[in-house]
Design a protein around this motif. Structure first.
Motif, mmCIF file in Angstrom:
data_model
loop_
_atom_site.group_PDB
_atom_site.id
_atom_site.type_symbol
_atom_site.label_atom_id
_atom_site.label_comp_id
_atom_site.label_asym_id
_atom_site.label_seq_id
_atom_site.Cartn_x
_atom_site.Cartn_y
_atom_site.Cartn_z
ATOM 1 N N ILE A 2 46.564 73.834 37.162
ATOM 2 C CA ILE A 2 45.115 73.979 36.985
ATOM 3 C C ILE A 2 44.598 75.119 37.862
ATOM 4 C CG2 ILE A 2 42.885 72.835 37.370
ATOM 5 C CD1 ILE A 2 44.384 70.186 36.620
ATOM 6 N N ALA A 3 45.140 75.234 39.054
ATOM 7 C CA ALA A 3 44.735 76.315 39.967
ATOM 8 C C ALA A 3 45.010 77.686 39.354
ATOM 9 C CB ALA A 3 45.461 76.178 41.298
ATOM 10 N N ARG A 62 45.432 73.237 29.446
ATOM 11 C CA ARG A 62 46.150 72.041 28.977
ATOM 12 C C ARG A 62 46.452 71.090 30.136
ATOM 13 N NH1 ARG A 62 50.091 73.246 23.965
ATOM 14 N NH2 ARG A 62 48.367 73.058 22.497
ATOM 15 N N ALA A 63 46.809 71.640 31.260
ATOM 16 C CA ALA A 63 47.062 70.812 32.439
ATOM 17 C C ALA A 63 45.763 70.102 32.850
ATOM 18 C CB ALA A 63 47.588 71.664 33.591
ATOM 19 N N PHE A 64 44.648 70.820 32.771
ATOM 20 C CA PHE A 64 43.361 70.219 33.114
ATOM 21 C C PHE A 64 43.017 69.089 32.142
ATOM 22 C CE2 PHE A 64 38.653 70.185 33.051
ATOM 23 C CZ PHE A 64 38.437 69.839 34.372
ATOM 24 N N GLU A 65 43.286 69.306 30.863
ATOM 25 C CA GLU A 65 43.035 68.262 29.862
ATOM 26 C C GLU A 65 43.881 67.025 30.150
ATOM 27 O OE1 GLU A 65 43.606 67.485 25.083
ATOM 28 O OE2 GLU A 65 43.540 69.559 25.815
ATOM 29 N N GLN A 66 45.138 67.225 30.509
ATOM 30 C CA GLN A 66 46.013 66.095 30.843
ATOM 31 C C GLN A 66 45.496 65.365 32.087
ATOM 32 O OE1 GLN A 66 50.015 67.461 31.315
ATOM 33 N NE2 GLN A 66 50.265 67.972 29.145
ATOM 34 N N LEU A 67 45.113 66.126 33.076
ATOM 35 C CA LEU A 67 44.574 65.523 34.296
ATOM 36 C C LEU A 67 43.331 64.694 33.975
ATOM 37 C CD1 LEU A 67 44.649 66.215 37.744
ATOM 38 C CD2 LEU A 67 42.359 66.786 36.955
ATOM 39 N N TYR A 68 42.462 65.238 33.143
ATOM 40 C CA TYR A 68 41.250 64.524 32.762
ATOM 41 C C TYR A 68 41.598 63.208 32.061
ATOM 42 C CZ TYR A 68 36.840 63.334 30.593
ATOM 43 O OH TYR A 68 35.718 62.656 30.194
ATOM 44 N N ARG A 69 42.496 63.257 31.125
ATOM 45 C CA ARG A 69 42.878 62.044 30.382
ATOM 46 C C ARG A 69 43.514 60.991 31.291
ATOM 47 N NH1 ARG A 69 44.803 63.836 24.371
ATOM 48 N NH2 ARG A 69 42.964 65.103 23.959
ATOM 49 N N LEU A 70 44.262 61.441 32.262
ATOM 50 C CA LEU A 70 44.931 60.500 33.167
ATOM 51 C C LEU A 70 43.989 59.891 34.209
ATOM 52 C CD1 LEU A 70 48.232 62.497 33.841
ATOM 53 C CD2 LEU A 70 48.017 60.353 32.547
ATOM 54 N N ASP A 87 30.250 67.109 36.683
ATOM 55 C CA ASP A 87 30.172 68.044 37.810
ATOM 56 C C ASP A 87 31.429 67.974 38.677
ATOM 57 O OD1 ASP A 87 27.672 68.821 36.958
ATOM 58 O OD2 ASP A 87 26.583 67.644 38.453
ATOM 59 N N CYS A 88 31.954 66.774 38.851
ATOM 60 C CA CYS A 88 33.153 66.605 39.679
ATOM 61 C C CYS A 88 34.362 67.283 39.055
ATOM 62 C CB CYS A 88 33.434 65.124 39.921
ATOM 63 S SG CYS A 88 32.207 64.361 41.002
ATOM 64 N N TYR A 89 34.499 67.183 37.731
ATOM 65 C CA TYR A 89 35.625 67.848 37.085
ATOM 66 C C TYR A 89 35.482 69.366 37.140
ATOM 67 C CZ TYR A 89 38.215 63.761 35.723
ATOM 68 O OH TYR A 89 38.972 62.624 35.774
ATOM 69 N N LEU A 90 34.264 69.855 37.123
ATOM 70 C CA LEU A 90 34.075 71.297 37.332
ATOM 71 C C LEU A 90 34.522 71.686 38.741
ATOM 72 C CD1 LEU A 90 30.612 71.932 35.629
ATOM 73 C CD2 LEU A 90 32.876 72.640 34.818
ATOM 74 N N THR A 91 34.200 70.842 39.699
ATOM 75 C CA THR A 91 34.628 71.085 41.079
ATOM 76 C C THR A 91 36.154 71.056 41.171
ATOM 77 O OG1 THR A 91 32.586 70.142 41.955
ATOM 78 C CG2 THR A 91 34.473 70.239 43.459
ATOM 79 N N ILE A 92 36.762 70.080 40.527
ATOM 80 C CA ILE A 92 38.233 69.981 40.540
ATOM 81 C C ILE A 92 38.838 71.240 39.922
ATOM 82 C CG2 ILE A 92 40.199 68.734 39.547
ATOM 83 C CD1 ILE A 92 38.391 66.147 39.873
ATOM 84 N N TRP A 93 38.292 71.693 38.808
ATOM 85 C CA TRP A 93 38.779 72.905 38.148
ATOM 86 C C TRP A 93 38.653 74.110 39.083
ATOM 87 C CZ3 TRP A 93 41.424 74.650 34.096
ATOM 88 C CH2 TRP A 93 41.289 75.981 33.720
ATOM 89 N N ASN A 94 37.505 74.229 39.736
ATOM 90 C CA ASN A 94 37.250 75.386 40.592
ATOM 91 C C ASN A 94 37.968 75.334 41.940
ATOM 92 O OD1 ASN A 94 35.532 76.758 38.794
ATOM 93 N ND2 ASN A 94 33.825 75.446 39.387
ATOM 94 N N ILE A 122 36.063 63.481 46.044
ATOM 95 C CA ILE A 122 35.100 64.393 45.420
ATOM 96 C C ILE A 122 34.030 63.590 44.684
ATOM 97 C CG2 ILE A 122 34.795 66.112 43.575
ATOM 98 C CD1 ILE A 122 37.558 67.247 44.409
ATOM 99 N N VAL A 123 34.459 62.598 43.899
ATOM 100 C CA VAL A 123 33.513 61.786 43.134
ATOM 101 C C VAL A 123 32.635 60.968 44.068
ATOM 102 C CG1 VAL A 123 33.299 59.894 41.469
ATOM 103 C CG2 VAL A 123 34.970 61.718 41.076
ATOM 104 N N ARG A 124 33.244 60.315 45.029
ATOM 105 C CA ARG A 124 32.475 59.473 45.958
ATOM 106 C C ARG A 124 31.434 60.305 46.703
ATOM 107 N NH1 ARG A 124 32.444 58.265 51.227
ATOM 108 N NH2 ARG A 124 31.784 56.184 51.819
ATOM 109 N N ASN A 125 31.841 61.448 47.209
ATOM 110 C CA ASN A 125 30.909 62.291 47.957
ATOM 111 C C ASN A 125 29.792 62.824 47.075
ATOM 112 O OD1 ASN A 125 32.343 61.874 50.297
ATOM 113 N ND2 ASN A 125 33.518 63.761 50.131
#
Length: 184
Positions: free
Chosen positions: A16-17, A22-30, A55-62, A81-84
């Motif tokens: 993802i970095a 596709r890796a991001f999509e897999q991470l999201y699904r999991l 917003d959190c998934y955008l942060t994870i992507w970035n 990330i989500v909790r914060n």
């Protein structure tokens, strides 16, 4: 979480970095069911939880490149990330928690252990709802944020934009009222 999933997530974050969608999509699904459940539990509003999770998934992507496996497991990193983000949202005043007496009962889930030990008495639960209905909105909010959301006095004070001393007083007085009213 099993080790295979943790290993998969460990492998997905470096991809993802590098911009692998596709890796991001897999991470999201999991991970999205777990992370959404966390956001929903903290925020208690589906629409807001969905927005925060987006917003959190955008942060994870970035920020995937900044993930360090030596510091935490991938799911731990994403959970933080989500909790914060949820706590930031609560503190910012984006939403104000408004509880009515009947809604409060949802915040006190009855576990199978409670039922086995007969700690849950429907008449006492009704009495508690009635007593909570007589608390001020500040007391209801403070009690709920402290005992259901697990927020500290200073977090509650920031969220309600009130002095910490006031929050402590509201919680103390609310507990005294509930103790007297319910008859414990």
């Amino acid at each position: 979480m099993d080790n295979r999933l943790a290993e998969r997530l460990d492998n997905l974050l470096p991809a993802i970095a590098k911009g692998d969608r596709r890796a991001f999509e897999q991470l999201y699904r999991l991970t999205s069911p777990h992370l959404f459940a966390l956001a929903l539990r903290m925020l208690r509003q589906q629409g807001w939880a969905e927005e925060v999770l987006h917003d959190c998934y955008l942060t994870i992507w970035n920020r995937a490149a900044s993930y360090d496996a030596a510091l935490s497991a991938p799911m731990t990193w994403m959970t933080h990330i989500v909790r914060n983000r949820c706590i930031d949202g609560l503190r910012s005043g984006q939403a104000r928690l408004t509880l009515e007496a009947e809604e409060f009962s949802d915040l006190l889930p009855i576990t199978s252990e409670d039922e086995q030990n007969n700690w849950h008495d429907p008449a006492q639960a009704d009495r508690l709802r009635h007593c909570i209905g007589h608390l001020s909105s500040e007391q209801q909010q403070s009690i709920t944020l402290a005992y259901y959301q697990g927020m500290s006095h200073s977090d509650i004070a920031a969220w309600l934009q009130q002095p910490v001393g006031s929050v402590k007083s509201w919680i103390r007085r609310a507990l005294e009222h509930l103790r007297e009213c319910v008859g414990l």
